[in-house]
Design a protein around this motif. Structure first.
Motif, PDB file in Angstrom:
ATOM      1  N   TYR A   1      25.877   1.020  11.347  1.00  0.00           N
ATOM      2  CA  TYR A   1      24.956   1.931  10.504  1.00  0.00           C
ATOM      3  C   TYR A   1      24.548   1.449   9.216  1.00  0.00           C
ATOM      4  CZ  TYR A   1      26.394   5.305  14.242  1.00  0.00           C
ATOM      5  OH  TYR A   1      27.041   5.874  15.361  1.00  0.00           O
ATOM      6  N   GLU A   2      25.506   0.762   8.686  1.00  0.00           N
ATOM      7  CA  GLU A   2      25.440   0.186   7.176  1.00  0.00           C
ATOM      8  C   GLU A   2      24.368  -0.783   7.508  1.00  0.00           C
ATOM      9  OE1 GLU A   2      27.952  -3.151   4.799  1.00  0.00           O
ATOM     10  OE2 GLU A   2      28.957  -1.416   5.516  1.00  0.00           O
ATOM     11  N   GLY A   3      24.289  -1.700   8.609  1.00  0.00           N
ATOM     12  CA  GLY A   3      23.375  -2.794   8.689  1.00  0.00           C
ATOM     13  C   GLY A   3      21.939  -2.273   9.123  1.00  0.00           C
ATOM     14  N   CYS A   4      21.782  -1.010   9.790  1.00  0.00           N
ATOM     15  CA  CYS A   4      20.536  -0.590   9.789  1.00  0.00           C
ATOM     16  C   CYS A   4      19.967   0.097   8.547  1.00  0.00           C
ATOM     17  CB  CYS A   4      20.934   0.728  10.885  1.00  0.00           C
ATOM     18  SG  CYS A   4      21.215   0.310  12.583  1.00  0.00           S
ATOM     19  N   LYS A   5      20.836   0.735   7.887  1.00  0.00           N
ATOM     20  CA  LYS A   5      20.442   0.899   6.430  1.00  0.00           C
ATOM     21  C   LYS A   5      19.851  -0.174   5.703  1.00  0.00           C
ATOM     22  CE  LYS A   5      21.868   3.868   2.696  1.00  0.00           C
ATOM     23  NZ  LYS A   5      21.455   3.109   1.319  1.00  0.00           N
ATOM     24  N   ILE A   6      20.419  -1.308   5.738  1.00  0.00           N
ATOM     25  CA  ILE A   6      19.962  -2.367   4.977  1.00  0.00           C
ATOM     26  C   ILE A   6      18.629  -3.174   5.527  1.00  0.00           C
ATOM     27  CG2 ILE A   6      20.162  -4.779   4.535  1.00  0.00           C
ATOM     28  CD1 ILE A   6      23.168  -4.118   4.289  1.00  0.00           C
ATOM     29  N   ALA A   7      18.522  -2.775   6.864  1.00  0.00           N
ATOM     30  CA  ALA A   7      17.204  -3.614   7.537  1.00  0.00           C
ATOM     31  C   ALA A   7      16.260  -2.723   7.513  1.00  0.00           C
ATOM     32  CB  ALA A   7      17.505  -3.700   9.224  1.00  0.00           C
ATOM     33  N   LYS A   8      16.466  -1.157   7.645  1.00  0.00           N
ATOM     34  CA  LYS A   8      15.312  -0.284   7.482  1.00  0.00           C
ATOM     35  C   LYS A   8      14.654  -0.130   5.771  1.00  0.00           C
ATOM     36  CE  LYS A   8      13.693   4.026   9.350  1.00  0.00           C
ATOM     37  NZ  LYS A   8      14.009   5.343  10.180  1.00  0.00           N
ATOM     38  N   GLU A   9      15.487  -0.034   5.195  1.00  0.00           N
ATOM     39  CA  GLU A   9      15.082   0.088   3.707  1.00  0.00           C
ATOM     40  C   GLU A   9      14.385  -1.070   3.175  1.00  0.00           C
ATOM     41  OE1 GLU A   9      18.475   1.141   1.195  1.00  0.00           O
ATOM     42  OE2 GLU A   9      18.628   3.366   2.091  1.00  0.00           O
ATOM     43  N   ASN A  10      14.766  -2.271   3.546  1.00  0.00           N
ATOM     44  CA  ASN A  10      14.012  -3.616   2.846  1.00  0.00           C
ATOM     45  C   ASN A  10      12.978  -4.193   4.153  1.00  0.00           C
ATOM     46  OD1 ASN A  10      15.936  -4.116   0.507  1.00  0.00           O
ATOM     47  ND2 ASN A  10      17.286  -3.733   2.037  1.00  0.00           N
ATOM     48  N   ASP A  11      12.707  -3.415   5.165  1.00  0.00           N
ATOM     49  CA  ASP A  11      11.621  -3.670   5.838  1.00  0.00           C
ATOM     50  C   ASP A  11      11.810  -5.268   6.502  1.00  0.00           C
ATOM     51  OD1 ASP A  11       9.238  -3.374   7.247  1.00  0.00           O
ATOM     52  OD2 ASP A  11       8.108  -4.001   5.689  1.00  0.00           O
ATOM     53  N   ILE A  12      13.137  -5.434   6.953  1.00  0.00           N
ATOM     54  CA  ILE A  12      13.350  -6.673   7.492  1.00  0.00           C
ATOM     55  C   ILE A  12      12.437  -7.252   8.611  1.00  0.00           C
ATOM     56  CG2 ILE A  12      15.223  -7.848   8.548  1.00  0.00           C
ATOM     57  CD1 ILE A  12      15.631  -7.466   5.551  1.00  0.00           C
ATOM     58  N   ASP A  13      12.210  -8.441   8.352  1.00  0.00           N
ATOM     59  CA  ASP A  13      11.143  -9.021   9.329  1.00  0.00           C
ATOM     60  C   ASP A  13      12.005  -9.944  10.345  1.00  0.00           C
ATOM     61  OD1 ASP A  13       8.542  -8.337   8.287  1.00  0.00           O
ATOM     62  OD2 ASP A  13       9.122  -9.560   6.417  1.00  0.00           O
TER      63      ASP A  13
ATOM     64  N   LYS B   1      21.952  -8.184  17.421  1.00  0.00           N
ATOM     65  CA  LYS B   1      20.903  -7.386  18.226  1.00  0.00           C
ATOM     66  C   LYS B   1      21.397  -5.994  18.402  1.00  0.00           C
ATOM     67  CE  LYS B   1      22.819 -10.569  21.148  1.00  0.00           C
ATOM     68  NZ  LYS B   1      23.245 -11.120  22.477  1.00  0.00           N
ATOM     69  N   ALA B   2      22.514  -5.510  17.915  1.00  0.00           N
ATOM     70  CA  ALA B   2      22.599  -4.099  17.864  1.00  0.00           C
ATOM     71  C   ALA B   2      21.977  -3.559  16.745  1.00  0.00           C
ATOM     72  CB  ALA B   2      24.167  -3.582  17.904  1.00  0.00           C
ATOM     73  N   VAL B   3      21.868  -4.121  15.605  1.00  0.00           N
ATOM     74  CA  VAL B   3      21.014  -3.530  14.410  1.00  0.00           C
ATOM     75  C   VAL B   3      19.619  -3.763  14.928  1.00  0.00           C
ATOM     76  CG1 VAL B   3      20.489  -4.075  11.982  1.00  0.00           C
ATOM     77  CG2 VAL B   3      22.892  -4.169  12.898  1.00  0.00           C
ATOM     78  N   SER B   4      19.196  -4.905  15.434  1.00  0.00           N
ATOM     79  CA  SER B   4      17.714  -5.023  15.668  1.00  0.00           C
ATOM     80  C   SER B   4      17.225  -3.749  16.612  1.00  0.00           C
ATOM     81  CB  SER B   4      17.449  -6.268  16.465  1.00  0.00           C
ATOM     82  OG  SER B   4      17.806  -6.226  18.089  1.00  0.00           O
ATOM     83  N   VAL B   5      18.116  -3.226  17.547  1.00  0.00           N
ATOM     84  CA  VAL B   5      17.520  -1.917  18.737  1.00  0.00           C
ATOM     85  C   VAL B   5      17.525  -0.813  17.900  1.00  0.00           C
ATOM     86  CG1 VAL B   5      17.660  -3.407  20.427  1.00  0.00           C
ATOM     87  CG2 VAL B   5      19.622  -1.976  19.929  1.00  0.00           C
ATOM     88  N   SER B   6      18.604  -0.745  16.834  1.00  0.00           N
ATOM     89  CA  SER B   6      19.049   0.499  16.245  1.00  0.00           C
ATOM     90  C   SER B   6      18.570   1.073  14.950  1.00  0.00           C
ATOM     91  CB  SER B   6      20.668   0.579  15.936  1.00  0.00           C
ATOM     92  OG  SER B   6      21.482   0.400  17.217  1.00  0.00           O
TER      93      SER B   6
END
Length: 388
Positions: free
Chosen positions: A79-91, A106-111
């Motif tokens: 969940y921590e990684g998902c927050k970073i990825a989504k808030e920063n519009d990770i490419d 991979k779990a973050v990528s789909v979550s």
């Protein structure tokens, strides 16, 4: 070979001592924002972090660091990684580390863009991905899981005492993976041998299924013989490039979906081992080694012809005037002796399992149906007891 199947593996691999340079070819394919996921900081001590950061900066990337990925990635970390990825519009998520970091990426990528709880959706209900997926690239520093060229992502939920792997489709496979055997040299011996056994078990989980004359079985026998040979060299000389490169390459082919074709596959050692891991947080490869011998001796009578073949073709057991049972038993004894030679965990008690945990571990073990015997709950319990 039996059955019908399709085969596609979209991951591009770069292998060898100069492989990191090819990161320069891959990075321009993705947007500016890169999430750099890694573990406890060993890549900073061995210099890999600096090399990767230099290439990222040279390619004009904005880097968002996501450190602290643990050996058995948890839902909390996910969940921590998902927050970073989504808030920063990770490419692009760039995983630098071993299989756990690659699984986690991979779990973050789909979550990250999942509209509901990803644990419930992907790990309890095992649903397919129907949301945006962030591309993943891997720079491998530890071998064993094969996560660099497959769609697997194992996550641990400590609250529910469950450790579950979801094997996603080819749309979740890493887009590219960089494999430099030299990057694995600094691993502690315990981590190296745990990885070696994870590789071996990936192969045996697929090998001990089916009765037909299957090309995949011939491929797996070659992979196992190469792994056994190279592991013995690496145990004495961890910086032997030839041995470490062969181990790394074998790990990839053990679980990149190729040798599974035409096979029903087993995976019960993984199910039992992962249940042990959910209770103990022990190293994955060690949980597998600790339950393997009890499991394989239990199912050997149900797949006797394959266990006989395993003994003769992998361990060079001479049949002479022995019965099939004697040949198969000798093969398993050879495997056990090799495991002890490597210094693997041979019982679950040494991993922290106590008698009062056995029932809970047995209950949380998922039952698979691809092997020679579909286990009952009582059989799982007895295998655990025999593994103590």
């Amino acid at each position: 070979m039996l059955g019908n199947f399709s085969y596609c593996n979209p991951t591009k691999l770069y292998f060898g001592e100069d492989s990191l340079n090819f990161l320069n070819e891959e990075l321009p394919k993705y947007g500016k924002n890169v999430m750099l996921s890694y573990g406890g900081g060993s890549i900073k001590k061995n210099g890999i972090y600096d090399k990767v950061m230099e290439i990222l900066k040279a390619n004009g990337k904005t880097v968002f660091e996501d450190s602290g990925v643990m050996p058995n990635p948890t839902t909390t970390k996910l969940y921590e990684g998902c927050k970073i990825a989504k808030e920063n519009d990770i490419d692009l998520i760039l995983a630098v580390g071993g299989g756990s970091v690659c699984d986690y990426a991979k779990a973050v990528s789909v979550s990250a863009y999942c509209d509901e709880n990803p644990w419930d959706k992907y790990y309890l209900r095992m649903e397919d991905v129907d949301n945006k997926i962030i591309p993943v690239g891997c720079v491998l520093t530890m071998v064993g899981t094969g996560s660099e060229m497959n769609g697997g992502a194992v996550i641990t939920n400590h609250e529910q005492k469950l450790k579950i792997g979801h094997v996603f489709g080819e749309n979740v496979f890493p887009k590219f993976s960089i494999l430099n055997p030299v990057f694995t040299y600094t691993l502690p011996q315990r981590q190296m041998v745990a990885g070696v056994y994870d590789i071996m078990n990936h192969i045996t989980e697929q090998y001990f299924s089916g009765e037909d004359d299957n090309t995949s079985d011939y491929l797996m026998e070659g992979l196992m013989k190469s792994l056994i040979y190279s592991s013995r060299i690496a145990l004495v000389n961890p910086t032997d490039y030839e041995a470490r490169s062969n181990i790394m390459w074998t790990a990839t082919w053990a679980l990149n979906t190729l040798v599974a074709k035409g096979k029903s596959t087993d995976w019960m050692v993984h199910m039992i081992g992962q249940a042990v891991g959910a209770y103990t947080d022990a190293t994955h490869g060690m949980t597998l080694s600790a339950v393997s011998m009890a499991y394989y001796r239990h199912i050997c009578p149900y797949g006797l012809s394959k266990f006989k073949r395993f003994a003769m073709n992998v361990w060079n057991v001479a049949p002479n005037s022995k019965t099939d049972e004697q040949i198969a038993t000798e093969g398993l004894n050879c495997m056990e002796n090799w495991m002890k030679e490597l210094g693997l965990a041979m019982n679950i008690r040494n991993l922290g399992v106590t008698e009062d945990m056995l029932e809970g571990i047995a209950k949380s073990t998922f039952i698979m149906e691809g092997g020679y015997k579909v286990l009952t709950h009582d059989e799982v319990f007895e295998i655990l007891r025999a593994s103590m």
